[in-house]
Design a protein around this motif. Structure first.
Motif, PDB file in Angstrom:
ATOM      1  N   LEU A 187     -18.499  99.792  67.271  1.00  0.00           N
ATOM      2  CA  LEU A 187     -18.919 100.670  68.369  1.00  0.00           C
ATOM      3  C   LEU A 187     -19.061  99.875  69.673  1.00  0.00           C
ATOM      4  N   ALA A 191     -15.652  98.853  70.972  1.00  0.00           N
ATOM      5  CA  ALA A 191     -14.947 100.028  71.498  1.00  0.00           C
ATOM      6  C   ALA A 191     -15.454 100.347  72.901  1.00  0.00           C
ATOM      7  N   GLU A 192     -16.773 100.330  73.076  1.00  0.00           N
ATOM      8  CA  GLU A 192     -17.348 100.661  74.384  1.00  0.00           C
ATOM      9  C   GLU A 192     -16.906  99.647  75.443  1.00  0.00           C
ATOM     10  N   ASN A 234     -12.924  99.901  75.959  1.00  0.00           N
ATOM     11  CA  ASN A 234     -12.525 101.159  76.596  1.00  0.00           C
ATOM     12  C   ASN A 234     -12.999 101.236  78.043  1.00  0.00           C
ATOM     13  N   GLY A 246     -22.243 104.627  77.336  1.00  0.00           N
ATOM     14  CA  GLY A 246     -21.554 103.423  76.866  1.00  0.00           C
ATOM     15  C   GLY A 246     -22.368 102.149  77.022  1.00  0.00           C
ATOM     16  N   ALA A 267     -11.639 107.040  72.525  1.00  0.00           N
ATOM     17  CA  ALA A 267     -11.084 107.197  73.862  1.00  0.00           C
ATOM     18  C   ALA A 267      -9.600 107.574  73.838  1.00  0.00           C
ATOM     19  N   PHE A 323     -15.304 107.241  62.598  1.00  0.00           N
ATOM     20  CA  PHE A 323     -15.666 106.488  63.808  1.00  0.00           C
ATOM     21  C   PHE A 323     -15.691 107.423  65.010  1.00  0.00           C
ATOM     22  N   MET A 324     -16.726 107.272  65.839  1.00  0.00           N
ATOM     23  CA  MET A 324     -16.784 108.010  67.103  1.00  0.00           C
ATOM     24  C   MET A 324     -17.427 107.110  68.142  1.00  0.00           C
ATOM     25  N   ASP A 325     -16.852 107.065  69.344  1.00  0.00           N
ATOM     26  CA  ASP A 325     -17.461 106.258  70.411  1.00  0.00           C
ATOM     27  C   ASP A 325     -18.060 107.190  71.465  1.00  0.00           C
ATOM     28  N   SER A 326     -18.507 106.636  72.604  1.00  0.00           N
ATOM     29  CA  SER A 326     -19.215 107.474  73.574  1.00  0.00           C
ATOM     30  C   SER A 326     -18.280 108.493  74.239  1.00  0.00           C
ATOM     31  N   ARG A 331     -24.936 107.520  63.711  1.00  0.00           N
ATOM     32  CA  ARG A 331     -25.590 106.491  64.519  1.00  0.00           C
ATOM     33  C   ARG A 331     -25.475 106.795  66.013  1.00  0.00           C
ATOM     34  N   VAL A 332     -24.294 107.228  66.445  1.00  0.00           N
ATOM     35  CA  VAL A 332     -24.073 107.487  67.875  1.00  0.00           C
ATOM     36  C   VAL A 332     -24.942 108.658  68.347  1.00  0.00           C
TER      37      VAL A 332
END
Lengths: 168, 107
Positions: free
Chosen positions: A59, A62-63, A66, A133, B23, B53-56, B86-87
């Motif tokens: 995570l 990725a942040e 990106n 992020g 993204a 999986f996942m991001d912001s 978690r996110v």
């Protein structure tokens, strides 16, 4: 001394270093390339690191990457022409976590990104769709530091094996 | 985009087959599903068990979907995997969505 130990022996005849998985990559700051790299990182460390730590590492990376893909492209004269930054990434497994160093040749990171921050204000009438992020990066890392040299950003941090939420 | 949309009458069930909401696909994911939920105007259940999986940016897409539905219509998320949960938890967005464990198979 076994034959393997002899092969690993340093100049003084001692076993020189344990073998630990590491990861290094130079990649273009594009979302699809970032995704492929994250999948490779997972494969590299999955036998040594728990799913929980690996999830936090993935995570954070990725942040960070990106953000570079989205914000750091440098303009080349004409407004529709921009240079996709090149990211250099290194990850080393340590006793207490994963140490990461990321550099890129994009525009400088705004100083407020690495200053301590909270969550965006949650207005239930108008929920924020972004601004999470850097909060996640700060929450999930230790020893986050930033340096700009020449045309490169340098960012370093550690993802610990145990995560203690800053806002329990 | 791996999405299976089923209108069961009372609810719209969206099974997300994408392993990653990141993204690379967040904008397409958001634009496509926003159109779907606005068109149906009914409670939405999203089955998230296949997403690991996942991001912001993926979170932003989910929030945009919540905002596209009128407030009286629930958006339920089922079967969140640990990385996705978690996110939502760290950003406190778990308070905004109706998050439930994977539904039992109902006869």
């Amino acid at each position: 001394m076994t034959s393997t130990e002899r092969q690993n022996a340093g100049l003084k005849g001692r076993v020189s270093a344990r073998s630990q998985p590491m990861f290094h990559r130079v990649l273009a700051a594009r979302p699809g390339t970032v995704r492929d790299t994250l999948i490779e990182i997972r494969k590299r460390f999955c036998s040594e690191v728990s799913d929980d730590t690996l999830g936090r590492l993935e995570l954070v990376l990725a942040e960070v990457m990106n953000n570079v893909a989205e914000h750091a492209a440098t303009q080349l004269g004409a407004p529709d022409r921009s240079q996709i930054p090149s990211i250099h990434l290194s990850i080393v497994l340590h006793e207490s976590g994963l140490a990461c160093a990321i550099t890129d040749d994009g525009v400088a990171l705004p100083a407020n990104c690495v200053l301590p921050r909270g969550l965006p204000i949650i207005d239930t009438e108008d929920l924020p769709e972004g601004g999470f992020g850097w909060y996640l990066i700060q929450d999930l890392t230790q020893a986050l530091c930033y340096y700009r040299e020449g045309n490169r950003n340098f960012l370093a941090f550690s993802v610990p094996f145990l995560h203690r939420a800053t806002n329990p | 985009m791996q999405l299976t949309v089923t209108d069961t009458g009372p609810t719209l069930v969206i099974a997300v087959g994408e392993a990653r909401i990141d993204a690379a696909i967040a904008t397409r994911f958001k634009d496509h599903l926003r159109e779907v939920v606005v068109h149906h105007r009914k409670p939405v259940v999203m089955q998230m068990g296949a997403v690991d999986f996942m991001d912001s940016s993926g979170l932003g897409a989910m929030i945009a979907l919540r905002k596209a539905l009128s407030e009286d219509l629930p958006l339920t998320l089922e079967g969140l995997t640990p990385n996705v949960e978690r996110v939502f938890r760290l950003t406190r967005m778990d308070t905004v969505f109706d998050i439930r464990p994977e539904a039992e198979n109902e006869e």
